[in-house]
Design a protein around this motif. Structure first.
Motif, PDB file in Angstrom:
ATOM      1  N   GLY A  65      -0.530 -47.076 -36.717  1.00 38.98           N
ATOM      2  CA  GLY A  65      -1.509 -48.139 -36.870  1.00 38.98           C
ATOM      3  C   GLY A  65      -2.625 -48.124 -35.853  1.00 38.98           C
ATOM      4  N   SER A  66      -2.522 -47.258 -34.820  1.00 36.69           N
ATOM      5  CA  SER A  66      -3.558 -47.177 -33.788  1.00 36.69           C
ATOM      6  C   SER A  66      -4.470 -45.983 -34.040  1.00 36.69           C
ATOM      7  CB  SER A  66      -2.919 -47.038 -32.401  1.00 36.69           C
ATOM      8  OG  SER A  66      -2.108 -48.162 -32.102  1.00 36.69           O
ATOM      9  N   LYS A  67      -5.767 -46.182 -33.865  1.00 35.98           N
ATOM     10  CA  LYS A  67      -6.731 -45.107 -34.080  1.00 35.98           C
ATOM     11  C   LYS A  67      -6.634 -44.103 -32.932  1.00 35.98           C
ATOM     12  CE  LYS A  67     -10.796 -46.443 -35.375  1.00 35.98           C
ATOM     13  NZ  LYS A  67     -12.164 -47.010 -35.279  1.00 35.98           N
ATOM     14  N   VAL A  68      -6.442 -42.830 -33.258  1.00 39.87           N
ATOM     15  CA  VAL A  68      -6.322 -41.795 -32.228  1.00 39.87           C
ATOM     16  C   VAL A  68      -7.454 -40.773 -32.306  1.00 39.87           C
ATOM     17  CG1 VAL A  68      -3.822 -42.027 -31.976  1.00 39.87           C
ATOM     18  CG2 VAL A  68      -4.733 -40.474 -33.712  1.00 39.87           C
ATOM     19  N   VAL A  69      -8.109 -40.655 -33.439  1.00 40.69           N
ATOM     20  CA  VAL A  69      -9.238 -39.735 -33.607  1.00 40.69           C
ATOM     21  C   VAL A  69     -10.305 -40.431 -34.437  1.00 40.69           C
ATOM     22  CG1 VAL A  69     -10.021 -37.551 -34.617  1.00 40.69           C
ATOM     23  CG2 VAL A  69      -7.804 -37.653 -33.477  1.00 40.69           C
TER      24      VAL A  69
END
Length: 206
Positions: free
Chosen positions: A56-60
């Motif tokens: 659920g977390s934006k990494v790129v």
């Protein structure tokens, strides 16, 4: 006389107009000021955004601008449950019209298709496909000398034969199929892009 007319016609014939577009690949910061003339008539200016999420977390979050064919102006995603990568490409048809970045795709909702996903060594968990994800996917990826199986949902775009040009770069054995839970068995059809960098290359580069 006819030959002279033909030669003059060729010399004086106006070239087919191609667009002038912004062209770059960058992260979320930094200006995009490079421009290029599209090599092919009929190409559009494109602004593309590739976003990857883990848990659920934006990494790129990668932005790209270039010339693109109509078929490359798409919205697609690759979903393995805990990780998901989305592509959103916005196209336009006037010079330097791709000055604004492509927006982040809106929140996808389940579309009714069901596929298997892997949680550790267990690949019998159910995954609800979302948005344009109309295929099930099964892949074996080499990571640190170990073969890891991953399963999930994918959009049709990411399962087309054109993706086979990334074969060998990804180092994976991949298969897409239609039908709920059709990715139950392992397969060895190579060619789907699974990494973020090759995914950008496939969509942005000619």
């Amino acid at each position: 006389m006819h030959l002279l007319t033909l030669i003059l016609g060729i010399v004086l014939l106006p070239k087919a107009h191609t667009l002038n577009c912004y062209e770059c690949v960058r992260g979320t910061s930094g200006a995009c000021t490079d421009t290029a003339n599209c090599p092919l008539p009929g190409q559009l200016c494109s602004a593309l955004r590739l976003t990857s999420y883990t848990g659920g977390s934006k990494v790129v979050d990668v932005h790209a601008k270039s010339c693109a064919l109509t078929s490359e102006c798409v919205e697609a995603s690759l979903n393995f449950g805990i990780t998901k990568t989305t592509i959103n490409s916005k196209c336009c048809n006037s010079d330097l019209c791709n000055d604004q970045p492509a927006p982040v795709p809106g929140k996808s909702t389940p579309n009714g298709k069901m596929c298997f996903q892997c949680k550790g060594q267990d690949c019998t968990a159910t995954l609800n496909c979302e948005g344009t994800e109309d295929r099930c996917i099964s892949a074996k990826v080499n990571a640190g000398g170990e073969s890891i199986t991953i399963k999930g949902c994918a959009s049709k775009l990411l399962c087309l034969p054109e993706t086979q040009k990334m074969s060998g770069v990804v180092g994976a054995e991949v298969s897409c199929c239609q039908g709920d839970y059709c990715n139950s068995a392992s397969s060895t059809s190579a060619g789907l892009l699974l990494l973020v960098a090759p995914l950008v290359s496939l969509v942005v580069l000619p």
